[in-house]
Design a protein around this motif. Structure first.
Motif, mmCIF file in Angstrom:
data_model
loop_
_atom_site.group_PDB
_atom_site.id
_atom_site.type_symbol
_atom_site.label_atom_id
_atom_site.label_comp_id
_atom_site.label_asym_id
_atom_site.label_seq_id
_atom_site.Cartn_x
_atom_site.Cartn_y
_atom_site.Cartn_z
ATOM 1 N N LEU A 263 22.340 -7.911 5.434
ATOM 2 C CA LEU A 263 23.311 -8.739 4.475
ATOM 3 C C LEU A 263 24.646 -8.212 4.195
ATOM 4 O O LEU A 263 25.217 -9.148 3.428
ATOM 5 N N GLY A 264 24.666 -6.958 3.637
ATOM 6 C CA GLY A 264 25.265 -6.000 3.328
ATOM 7 C C GLY A 264 26.585 -6.296 4.076
ATOM 8 O O GLY A 264 28.065 -6.834 2.997
ATOM 9 N N LEU B 19 30.765 -4.482 -3.677
ATOM 10 C CA LEU B 19 30.729 -2.971 -3.881
ATOM 11 C C LEU B 19 29.635 -2.495 -5.449
ATOM 12 O O LEU B 19 29.078 -1.570 -5.284
ATOM 13 N N LEU B 20 29.570 -3.875 -6.227
ATOM 14 C CA LEU B 20 28.996 -3.189 -8.019
ATOM 15 C C LEU B 20 26.971 -3.923 -7.603
ATOM 16 O O LEU B 20 27.013 -3.159 -7.927
ATOM 17 N N ILE B 21 27.677 -4.819 -6.622
ATOM 18 C CA ILE B 21 25.982 -4.673 -6.206
ATOM 19 C C ILE B 21 25.279 -3.853 -5.464
ATOM 20 O O ILE B 21 24.427 -4.304 -6.158
ATOM 21 N N ALA B 22 25.416 -3.225 -4.936
ATOM 22 C CA ALA B 22 25.390 -1.888 -4.184
ATOM 23 C C ALA B 22 24.822 -1.169 -5.029
ATOM 24 O O ALA B 22 23.842 -0.333 -4.624
ATOM 25 N N VAL C 5 28.699 -2.389 3.192
ATOM 26 C CA VAL C 5 30.143 -2.748 2.161
ATOM 27 C C VAL C 5 30.107 -0.908 2.251
ATOM 28 O O VAL C 5 32.136 -1.416 2.558
ATOM 29 N N LEU C 6 30.227 -0.572 2.343
ATOM 30 C CA LEU C 6 30.825 0.441 1.676
ATOM 31 C C LEU C 6 31.964 1.176 3.597
ATOM 32 O O LEU C 6 32.659 2.064 2.939
ATOM 33 N N VAL C 7 31.511 0.986 4.213
ATOM 34 C CA VAL C 7 31.707 1.638 5.576
ATOM 35 C C VAL C 7 32.858 0.414 5.586
ATOM 36 O O VAL C 7 33.886 0.285 6.561
ATOM 37 N N ALA C 8 33.125 -0.965 5.415
ATOM 38 C CA ALA C 8 33.280 -2.088 5.596
ATOM 39 C C ALA C 8 35.228 -1.546 4.433
ATOM 40 O O ALA C 8 36.002 -1.877 4.735
#
Length: 433
Positions: A296-297, A310-313, A354-357
C-alpha cells in the motif's frame, strides 16, 4: 496500468525478489532473533542492548560502499561489478551463520561469538548495499516501483524465515540446528546471483579490478580516495543547506520504530509469551501484514505522491507505538499482542516503501551504491544509537514510559517535513551524465 504490468513482468523484478529474500533472512538473525537466544542464555537487557550496537555495521555500510562502486573483485571478475560483490557477501553470510551456530553465545566463547557476529553483520550489510545498487541500475526509474514491491516481497519472506521459522525451529530443535538451517537457506540467493544478469555500468563507473585477495589495504585506500566524489556530487546537486536537511530528515524518519526494535523480543518473553506464540503472531501474521503495508505504501507513493505519503507514514509509525501500551497493560493476552503487531507492522511496512521511494530519487545512478547506502545508513543511525542504551532505560523506567517516549520522538521529523515540503515531491533529479 499497462506500464505497471510491464514493470512486474520483467525478469529483473523477480531476480530482485530473490535478492530481497537474501537481504531479509540474516537481518533478524543478527538482531531481534538473536536477542531471544541471548535472553534465554540469561543475558541482561542492558547487555542485549549494548550488543545490538554490532548491527551498527548496517548503518555504517556507506563507509565501504565506494569500494563496491569502484570496480570488480578480482576473485569474482567473471561475474561483473555488482554480481561479484554480491556473491562474496552472500557466501560470507552463509559462513558466518554456520560459525555462529557451531560456537554459540556461551560465557566461555562469548568474545569469539561476538566477533563472528560482527563478520556476519558486515557481510549482510555489504549484501544490502549491493542489492540496492543492483535494483537502481537494472531498471529505469519509472520501473522502480515494481522492483521495490518485489524486493519487499522477497525481503518479507526472508524475515519470516529469519524470524518465525527460526523461533519454531528453536522450539522444536535447538538454536544450533536453527542457525545451520538458516545458513543453508542463504545459498538460494547465492545461486540466483550466478544466473542473474549484470546491470550495464553507468557512465563514469569504476572498472578497475579491486584485488581483495591479498591486497585489501590497497583496495581500501582506493575506496577512501573515491568516497568524497559521490558525497560532493550530492551536496553540489542539492546545495549544502538543503542536502544537510535531507540527510537529517532521513536520519530521524524511522526513529520511533528503530528505538523499540531491539527490546521487542525481551518484551514479548517477559510478558509470558512462548517462542511459538511470538513466531505465529509477530513473525508470520505480522510480517505479512507488514508486506500489505509495504504494498500500500508503494501504491500511495505513486498515486498520492511521495510528499503526502511521507507525512501519513510518519504519523502512522508514531501512533502505532502507543498500541504497545495496551499490550503492556494486558500481559499474556494474545488479543492485545495481535492488536499491537497489526498496527506496528502495517505502519512500518507502509513507511518503509515510502522512504525507499524517496531515497531512491535522491541517488545519482553513477554513485548509486554509495549514495543510497549513505541515505539508508542514516535512516537507521539515530535509532540504532539510542537502541543500544534502550535496555538501561527500560530497566530504570519501565516499558510503558519507553513506548510513550518512542511515539513522541516523531516530533523533530514532523518539523523537518514542514521545512522540506517544497522540495519533497521529487527532489532535484540526479544526472546520469
Amino acid at each position: 496500468m499497462q506500464r505497471f504490468r510491464r514493470a512486474f513482468a520483467q525478469p529483473a523484478s523477480w531476480v530482485v525478489c530473490v535478492f530481497g529474500f537474501g537481504s531479509g533472512l540474516p537481518f533478524l538473525l543478527v538482531g531481534v532473533t538473536l536477542g531471544y537466544w541471548f535472553r534465554e542464555r540469561g543475558l541482561s537487557l542492558g547487555a542485549i542492548g549494548v550488543f545490538s550496537w554490532i548491527s551498527m555495521l548496517y548503518v555504517l555500510k556507506f563507509l565501504w560502499a565506494p569500494l563496491l562502486d569502484r570496480g570488480t573483485p578480482s576473485i569474482a571478475a567473471d561475474l561483473g561489478r555488482r554480481r561479484g560483490w554480491l556473491l562474496l557477501s552472500q557466501l560470507g553470510v552463509v559462513a558466518g551463520l554456520a560459525a555462529m551456530a557451531l560456537i554459540g553465545p556461551g560465557d566461555e566463547h562469548l568474545g569469539v561469538f561476538l566477533a563472528v557476529l560482527a563478520f556476519t553483520t558486515f557481510c549482510g550489510a555489504t549484501q544490502d548495499c549491493v542489492v540496492d545498487a543492483y535494483r537502481i541500475e537494472i531498471a529505469p526509474k519509472e520501473d522502480q516501483g515494481a522492483l521495490i514491491t518485489t524486493y519487499s516481497l522477497g525481503y518479507r519472506i526472508g524475515l519470516v524465515l529469519g524470524g518465525a521459522l527460526a523461533l519454531y525451529a528453536a522450539d522444536l530443535f535447538d538454536w544450533r540446528t536453527t542457525y545451520l538451517l538458516m545458513a543453508a537457506f542463504m545459498l538460494i540467493p547465492a545461486v540466483m546471483t550466478l544466473y542473474a544478469s549484470e546491470p550495464p555500468a553507468p557512465p563514469d563507473a569504476g572498472d578497475e579490478p579491486v584485488r581483495v585477495d591479498g591486497r585489501v589495504m590497497a583496495a581500501m585506500e582506493v575506496a577512501l580516495r573515491d568516497f568524497l566524489r559521490p558525497v560532493t556530487e550530492f551536496f553540489a546537486r542539492n546545495g549544502a543547506k538543503l542536502a544537510l536537511t535531507f540527510l537529517l530528515f532521513v536520519g530521524l524518519y524511522k526513529l520511533p520504530d528503530q528505538i523499540i526494535g531491539v527490546m521487542a523480543g525481551p518484551f514479548y518473553l517477559d510478558l509470558g509469551f512462548t517462542k511459538s506464540q511470538i513466531a505465529t503472531v509477530s513473525k508470520v501474521y505480522g510480517v505479512w501484514l507488514g508486506f500489505a503495508g509495504a504494498l500500500l505504501g508503494g501504491i500511495a507513493a505513486t498515486v498520492l505522491g511521495v510528499r503526502r505519503s511521507l507525512l501519513i507514514a510518519a504519523l502512522g509509525v508514531a501512533l502505532s507505538n502507543l498500541v504497545f501500551l495496551l499490550m503492556a497493560a494486558n500481559p499474556g493476552q494474545v488479543w492485545s499482542f495481535i492488536a499491537a503487531i497489526s498496527a506496528d507492522n502495517f505502519c512500518q511496512g507502509f513507511a518503509g516503501s515510502v522512504l525507499v521511494a524517496f531515497m531512491s530519487g535522491l541517488a545519482d545512478v553513477r554513485f548509486s551504491a554509495t549514495q543510497y547506502a549513505l541515505l539508508a545508513s542514516l535512516s537507521n543511525l539515530p535509532g540504532k544509537l539510542l537502541g543500544g542504551v534502550s535496555g538501561f532505560f527500560v530497566e530504570a523506567f519501565g516499558f510503558q514510559a519507553f513506548f510513550a517516549l518512542s511515539a513522541v520522538s516523531i516530533l523533530p521529523t514532523l518539523w523537518l517535513y514542514w521545512r522540506l515540503r517544497p522540495h519533497m515531491e521529487g527532489a532535484p533529479p540526479a544526472s546520469a551524465s
